[in-house]
Design an enzyme around this catalytic site. Structure first.
Site, PDB file in Angstrom:
ATOM      1  N   CYS A  67       9.868   0.099   2.517  1.00 14.88           N
ATOM      2  CA  CYS A  67       8.469  -0.208   2.761  1.00 14.88           C
ATOM      3  C   CYS A  67       8.046   0.293   4.139  1.00 14.88           C
ATOM      4  O   CYS A  67       8.798   0.174   5.110  1.00 14.88           O
ATOM      5  CB  CYS A  67       8.228  -1.699   2.567  1.00 14.88           C
ATOM      6  N   GLU A  68       6.879   0.876   4.177  1.00 13.03           N
ATOM      7  CA  GLU A  68       6.447   1.507   5.430  1.00 13.03           C
ATOM      8  C   GLU A  68       5.945   0.490   6.445  1.00 13.03           C
ATOM      9  O   GLU A  68       5.703   0.829   7.594  1.00 13.03           O
ATOM     10  CB  GLU A  68       5.378   2.567   5.154  1.00 13.03           C
ATOM     11  N   HIS A  69       5.779  -0.765   6.050  1.00 13.91           N
ATOM     12  CA  HIS A  69       5.328  -1.772   7.005  1.00 13.91           C
ATOM     13  C   HIS A  69       6.487  -2.435   7.737  1.00 13.91           C
ATOM     14  O   HIS A  69       6.339  -2.853   8.873  1.00 13.91           O
ATOM     15  CB  HIS A  69       4.502  -2.856   6.296  1.00 13.91           C
ATOM     16  N   HIS A  70       7.638  -2.576   7.059  1.00 10.51           N
ATOM     17  CA  HIS A  70       8.761  -3.287   7.661  1.00 10.51           C
ATOM     18  C   HIS A  70      10.059  -2.477   7.695  1.00 10.51           C
ATOM     19  O   HIS A  70      11.043  -2.939   8.245  1.00 10.51           O
ATOM     20  CB  HIS A  70       9.018  -4.605   6.908  1.00 10.51           C
ATOM     21  N   HIS A  86      10.454  -6.365  -3.192  1.00  9.47           N
ATOM     22  CA  HIS A  86      10.310  -5.906  -1.814  1.00  9.47           C
ATOM     23  C   HIS A  86      11.057  -6.861  -0.902  1.00  9.47           C
ATOM     24  O   HIS A  86      10.722  -8.042  -0.842  1.00  9.47           O
ATOM     25  CB  HIS A  86       8.819  -5.874  -1.435  1.00  9.47           C
ATOM     26  N   GLN A 105       4.337   0.748  -2.631  1.00  9.46           N
ATOM     27  CA  GLN A 105       4.612   0.985  -4.052  1.00  9.46           C
ATOM     28  C   GLN A 105       3.438   1.650  -4.771  1.00  9.46           C
ATOM     29  O   GLN A 105       3.624   2.485  -5.651  1.00  9.46           O
ATOM     30  CB  GLN A 105       4.983  -0.349  -4.718  1.00  9.46           C
ATOM     31  N   CYS A 156      10.908  -7.168   2.122  1.00  6.55           N
ATOM     32  CA  CYS A 156      10.068  -7.774   3.171  1.00  6.55           C
ATOM     33  C   CYS A 156       9.425  -9.057   2.653  1.00  6.55           C
ATOM     34  O   CYS A 156       8.913  -9.860   3.426  1.00  6.55           O
ATOM     35  CB  CYS A 156       9.017  -6.781   3.669  1.00  6.55           C
TER      36      CYS A 156
HETATM   37 ZN   LIG Z   1       6.996  -4.610   3.856  1.00  4.28          ZN
END
Ligand SMILES: [Zn+2]
Length: 212
Positions: A95-98, A164, A136, A166
Site C-alpha cells: 500500500c502506498e500510504h503505509h 490490507h 487497490q 495497514c
Molecule cells: Zn495503507
C-alpha cells in the site's frame, strides 16, 4: 511536461535521481534508530542490506512497462472468441500510504477479438503493477486498462479481493476483512449475460484466507 520518457522513469520523479544502495541502507539504519533500537548490535548489522534487497524485489515493477511487455507477446488466433479467464492469481503488493503488504487474489478475464496472450502474460501484467506502491482501486484499473489498450478485446474484467495489512496489523486492527474491487470494460460492462458468466466462473468472494 514529459512527453517521452523511458519506462523506468515513468513512475519516478524525473528531478530526483534514484538514490544509491548505500543511501538506501543509511535510511534503513535511521529508521532502526528511530524505532529505538541499535543498528550496530549483532542481530541488526546486516538488516539494512537485507531490507534494501527485499525492496528491490517488492518494487521491481518500476523497471518494466506492462503495456510494452504485453505488446511483445500477443498472437493472432483462428477466431477463438470465448472468454479467457485466469482465476485466483496470488496477489502481493504494497500500500502506498503505509508501505505494508496487500495480500489477496486477482481474477482476470477478457473476451478476445483476434488477439490472445499466453496466460502467464496476464499474470505478469498484474505482477508488474503489483510490484509498485499501490492502492487497490488503481491497481485494478491499471491491469484492466492495459489489457484493453494492448489486446483491444471485446471486453475485460478484473476483480481483486485483498486484505490490507495497514488495516489488519495496525490502525483499526480488523483481520479477516477483504476489500473487493472490480473494473469491467466493454462486453463485461454492457452485456449482462457476459457479466453473469464471468461472475459465475469467478464464484462468490471468499472472506479472509489470505493473510499470508
Ligand atoms: Zn495503507
Amino acid at each position: 511536461m514529459n512527453i517521452q520518457t523511458p519506462a523506468a522513469a515513468k513512475t519516478a520523479d524525473a528531478n530526483e535521481p534514484r538514490p544509491t544502495r548505500d543511501e538506501a541502507e543509511a535510511a534503513v539504519r535511521t529508521l532502526l534508530r528511530w524505532a529505538g533500537d541499535n543498528p550496530n548490535r549483532e542481530g541488526l548489522i546486516d538488516t539494512p542490506s537485507r531490507v534494501v534487497r527485499s525492496y528491490r524485489e517488492f518494487f521491481c515493477g518500476y523497471d518494466e512497462d506492462p503495456a510494452e511487455m504485453l505488446a511483445r507477446s500477443f498472437e493472432e488466433t483462428d477466431g477463438y472468441d470465448e472468454m479467457v479467464l485466469l482465476r485466483d492469481i496470488r496477489l502481493e503488493s504494497h500500500c502506498e500510504h503505509h508501505m505494508v503488504p496487500i495480500i489477496g487474489r486477482a481474477h482476470i478475464a477478457y473476451l478476445p477479438a483476434g488477439r490472445v496472450v499466453g496466460i502467464s502474460k496476464l499474470a505478469r501484467v498484474m505482477e508488474l503493477y503489483a510490484r509498485r506502491l499501490q492502492i487497490q482501486e488503481k491497481l485494478t484499473a491499471q491491469i484492466a486498462n492495459t489489457i484493453n489498450d494492448v489486446l483491444q478485446p471485446l471486453g475485460v474484467a478484473v476483480v481483486i479481493e485483498a486484505a490490507h495489512q495497514c488495516m489488519t496489523t495496525r490502525g483499526v486492527h480488523k483481520p479477516g476483512v477483504a476489500m473487493i474491487t472490480s473494473r469491467m470494460l466493454g462486453a463485461f460492462r454492457d452485456n449482462p449475460s457476459t457479466r453473469r458468466e464471468f461472475l459465475a466462473m469467478v464464484g462468490a468472494p471468499r472472506a479472509g484466507g489470505f493473510e499470508g
